[in-house]
Design a protein around this motif. Structure first.
Motif, short mmCIF file in Angstrom:
data_model
loop_
_atom_site.label_atom_id
_atom_site.label_comp_id
_atom_site.label_asym_id
_atom_site.label_seq_id
_atom_site.Cartn_x
_atom_site.Cartn_y
_atom_site.Cartn_z
N ASN A 211 77.17 -25.70 -11.78
CA ASN A 211 77.97 -24.55 -12.20
C ASN A 211 79.24 -25.04 -12.89
N TYR A 213 83.20 -23.94 -13.78
CA TYR A 213 84.27 -23.03 -13.37
C TYR A 213 85.55 -23.36 -14.15
N LEU A 219 83.57 -18.33 -12.50
CA LEU A 219 82.33 -18.91 -13.01
C LEU A 219 82.24 -18.70 -14.51
N ASN A 228 72.22 -23.27 -13.73
CA ASN A 228 73.29 -22.80 -12.85
C ASN A 228 72.72 -22.49 -11.46
#
Length: 298
Positions: A211, A213, A219, A228
């Motif tokens: 993922n 960020y 996100l 993801n």
């Protein structure tokens, strides 16, 4: 080797990437090698005169940003001294021992859980969660293979050229949930972390999820090589703010470097510093993200 050749004949691109590892190809000048491999891996032509994307600029940095201090930052043994002097030894994973030959390791003296790492390359490690189940011969094969490798010739990542091969043993780390270790990767550009890549299932590349960020833990859309993890909401690490500040300190004055940390039971551990994420061959989606990251490298 025969099995790899047969497999490669079914996939010409994989076959070409395999034979590029032969010693004869070490004679190819760095810029030509990078153009060949970039085309094989990404399918795109590498523009070294006017690089625009993140991946292109990483190839350019391999050729033109060759500061001697980078060598100790990629060496898993030498970097420990740098971390101690820069941000403090409390951020280091406790080390159990260091050796130049696998045969010198006294496994009876090691704890039940540990991690063996080769200091001069990427990927040369053995993770032991239960010593009674460790296949020592397989560990020996893997470590000795890495010890013989000059990692520089895999992707012409200059800091790795002719590093001293060593083995270190570090404590095994468990995450807060005791299930998987999360790798917090801060993508920094001249001392400024821009976003965080978080890798899950890092011990099994076939199941890895990643993922992205922002620094406020929102996100982001986009992927870099791995899907993801959207099946559950991931809480921000307890020491996010401090890790951001530490990444600023470690990346200051460097055009681009990825600074990795672990955050376990409110304690931060330094992972590594990576100058060329996936050797500049990561699959970045959407393509606009590849160009945006490229703009961050001056």
């Amino acid at each position: 080797m025969l099995r790899k050749i047969i497999k490669g004949l079914k996939n010409p691109k994989l076959f070409m990437l395999y034979i590029l590892r032969f010693k004869i190809f070490q004679l190819i000048p760095d810029d030509i090698f990078l153009k060949i491999k970039f085309k094989l891996v990404t399918g795109e032509k590498l523009n070294l005169k006017h690089p625009k994307t993140y991946n292109e600029k990483l190839q350019w940095l391999k050729l033109h940003d060759r500061k001697p201090e980078y060598k100790k930052l990629v060496d898993k043994y030498e970097v420990r001294k740098y971390i101690s002097e820069t941000i403090g030894g409390e951020y280091l994973i406790p080390m159990i021992g260091t050796w130049t030959k696998f045969e010198d390791i006294d496994f009876d003296a090691l704890p039940n859980q540990f991690v063996l790492k080769v200091t001069h390359d990427s990927g040369g490690l053995v993770i032991c969660k239960d010593k009674s189940k460790l296949d020592i011969e397989e560990a020996k094969r893997k470590i000795n293979k890495s010890l013989k490798r000059n990692y520089f010739y895999r992707g012409r990542e200059w800091p790795y050229k002719n590093l001293e091969p060593r083995i270190i043993c570090e404590h095994f780390l468990n995450d807060e949930d005791n299930i998987e270790l999360k790798d917090y990767r801060f993508f920094c550009f001249d001392g400024k972390p821009k976003f965080i890549g978080v890798d899950f299932n890092i011990t099994d590349k076939t199941k890895t999820r990643r993922n992205l960020y922002d620094l406020e833990w929102n996100l982001l859309e986009g992927q870099i090589s791995y899907p993801n993890e959207l099946s559950k909401k991931i809480k921000p690490p307890s020491e996010l703010s401090r890790m951001i500040n530490l990444s600023k300190v470690l990346s200051k004055g460097i055009p681009h470097v990825r600074v990795d940390f672990y955050n376990i039971n409110e304690k931060i551990y330094f992972g590594e510093m990576t100058f060329y994420h996936q050797s500049g061959h990561g699959i970045i989606q959407p393509k606009e993200l590849d160009y945006l990251m490229g703009e961050w490298i001056s």
